[in-house]
Design an enzyme around this catalytic site. Sequence first.
Site, short mmCIF file in Angstrom:
data_model
loop_
_atom_site.label_atom_id
_atom_site.label_comp_id
_atom_site.label_asym_id
_atom_site.label_seq_id
_atom_site.Cartn_x
_atom_site.Cartn_y
_atom_site.Cartn_z
N ASN A 110 0.84 -1.20 0.00
CA ASN A 110 0.00 0.00 0.00
C ASN A 110 0.86 1.23 0.00
OD1 ASN A 110 -0.50 1.90 2.53
ND2 ASN A 110 0.11 -0.09 3.35
N PHE A 114 -1.76 7.98 4.37
CA PHE A 114 -2.59 8.58 5.42
C PHE A 114 -3.83 9.26 4.86
CE2 PHE A 114 0.99 9.38 8.81
CZ PHE A 114 1.04 8.04 9.07
N SER A 173 5.20 5.08 8.94
CA SER A 173 4.62 4.84 7.62
C SER A 173 5.62 5.27 6.56
CB SER A 173 3.33 5.64 7.43
OG SER A 173 3.00 5.65 6.05
N ASN A 175 4.87 6.03 3.57
CA ASN A 175 4.15 6.70 2.48
C ASN A 175 3.93 8.19 2.67
OD1 ASN A 175 3.85 4.24 1.00
ND2 ASN A 175 2.33 3.63 2.54
N THR A 176 4.45 8.76 3.75
CA THR A 176 4.45 10.21 3.92
C THR A 176 5.91 10.63 3.91
OG1 THR A 176 2.40 10.21 5.20
CG2 THR A 176 3.84 12.10 5.50
N LYS A 214 5.19 3.16 17.44
CA LYS A 214 5.22 2.15 16.36
C LYS A 214 6.38 2.44 15.41
CE LYS A 214 2.42 -0.14 12.86
NZ LYS A 214 1.07 -0.37 12.34
N ASN A 243 5.74 -1.59 11.38
CA ASN A 243 4.96 -1.14 10.23
C ASN A 243 5.33 -1.95 8.97
OD1 ASN A 243 3.25 0.64 8.69
ND2 ASN A 243 3.59 2.17 10.29
C1 LIG Z 1 -3.73 -1.20 3.49
C2 LIG Z 1 -2.91 -0.98 4.71
C3 LIG Z 1 -3.02 0.25 5.37
C4 LIG Z 1 -2.27 0.48 6.52
N1 LIG Z 1 -2.42 1.68 7.19
C5 LIG Z 1 -1.76 1.87 8.35
C6 LIG Z 1 -1.95 3.06 9.09
O1 LIG Z 1 -2.74 3.93 8.72
N2 LIG Z 1 -1.23 3.22 10.24
C7 LIG Z 1 -0.36 2.27 10.71
O2 LIG Z 1 0.25 2.45 11.76
N3 LIG Z 1 -0.18 1.12 10.02
C8 LIG Z 1 -0.85 0.90 8.88
N4 LIG Z 1 -0.67 -0.27 8.19
C9 LIG Z 1 0.30 -1.27 8.70
C10 LIG Z 1 -0.37 -2.35 9.54
O3 LIG Z 1 -0.96 -1.80 10.70
C11 LIG Z 1 0.69 -3.41 9.97
O4 LIG Z 1 1.67 -2.77 10.76
C12 LIG Z 1 1.36 -4.06 8.78
O5 LIG Z 1 0.45 -4.24 7.72
C13 LIG Z 1 1.96 -5.41 9.14
O6 LIG Z 1 0.99 -6.33 9.57
P1 LIG Z 1 0.36 -7.45 8.59
O7 LIG Z 1 1.50 -8.12 7.90
O8 LIG Z 1 -0.42 -8.37 9.47
O9 LIG Z 1 -0.50 -6.70 7.64
C14 LIG Z 1 -1.40 -0.52 7.02
C15 LIG Z 1 -1.30 -1.74 6.34
C16 LIG Z 1 -2.04 -1.98 5.22
C17 LIG Z 1 -1.92 -3.31 4.52
#
Ligand SMILES: Cc1cc2nc3c(=O)[nH]c(=O)nc-3n(C[C@H](O)[C@H](O)[C@H](O)COP(=O)(O)O)c2cc1C
Length: 359
Positions: A110, A114, A173, A175-176, A214, A243
């Site tokens: 992704n 934000f 993140s 992406n910012t 985080k 993350n």
């Molecule tokens: C589509 C998507 C959006 C995410 N948005 C955020 C976010 O807004 N804030 C955040 O701290 N992590 C965000 N994450 C990260 C997840 O909270 C997590 O840390 C990461 O995906 C690893 O866990 P997983 O492998 O179980 O997905 C996002 C992940 C995905 C896939």
Amino acid sequence: MTGLINLLTRPLLFAMEPEQAHFATIAALRTLPIPAAGPHDPRLAVDAFGLRFPAPLGMAPGFDKGGEVPDALLRLGFGHVEVGTITPLPQPGNPKPRLFRLKEDLGVINRLGFNSEGHAVAHERLKARAARAGVVGVNVGANKESADRAGDYVTGVRAFADVASYFTINISSPNTPGLRDLQQAAALDSLLARVIDARDEMAAAHGRKPILLKIAPDLTPGDLDDVVRVARDRKVDGMIVGNTTIERPATLRSAEAREAGGLSGKPLFELATKMLAATYLRVEGQFPLIGVGGIDGAETAFAKIEAGATLLQIYSVMVFEGPALVGQIHRGLLQELERRGVTLAQTVGSRAAHYAAGF
Ligand SMILES: Cc1cc2nc3c(=O)[nH]c(=O)nc-3n(C[C@H](O)[C@H](O)[C@H](O)COP(=O)(O)O)c2cc1C
């Protein structure tokens, strides 16, 4: 029942563009009567950060960014839900498409950046459910165009102090642009000092809310040393590791693997678990950790706990497996504890040195 939901909805959701499928899922959770998963086995309860979690596995942030469906997620069997990331002002995020399924790899990329409805809208929703039970953490972030990014986190802690069970300071993140620079020691120290002051100011009116940090799974050992030192000095209540990654493991097979953004899901497991274990060893029991990244079943969930996680979160593999996975993981954890004759608490960090090897 959740198994039935899995069977019926998966082909439909997979036929949709990923972001549309996401909104359809949120809409379904908002409107359909979600059957309650039933009470958790008391052996799965976890006390951490001064809170009681009925079970270790929570919904990671990014799924319910605007706090629309925390209660539906708790009913599905999650032990807690982290909503967010929420930025002070509404912002659209990056241009679409910006969410990609890596089907062959059970991964997701992704670069949402934000997308957020802002504090006011999310606060309204969380205020409306504040009297209900359940641990609902609020993950706060900074607006892309903010002149004072650290100030945005302070604003977040003030804005949600009356409704958050805990706060996550998300500086990881990818992406910012520039956001991850807040992980550098001097910037992090100043950020945490301000955030913790704000938390303490709000404590008299709303109680002392735990502050969790985080981090990215892409930190070097030297960076991690600094981050943990500052987190310990500033007495954060916990850390979340971690993350999404900007790495692209050589094993990836899906064509979408070339997309820019943060990678999550199964291909993240090894890196995130190594970073978790390395963090656990550096924290030396000063505060608990939440392990997240690549959990796809009870075995990987158990491994995260052995690596040092007191609590767990999941997101990406749920996209492929559906909500029945939550119950499967909790049942599988219980079976593994029984088989080994140990408690959850005894398992935390029991193989941290093994998982941190090579970091
Ligand atoms: C589509 C998507 C959006 C995410 N948005 C955020 C976010 O807004 N804030 C955040 O701290 N992590 C965000 N994450 C990260 C997840 O909270 C997590 O840390 C990461 O995906 C690893 O866990 P997983 O492998 O179980 O997905 C996002 C992940 C995905 C896939």
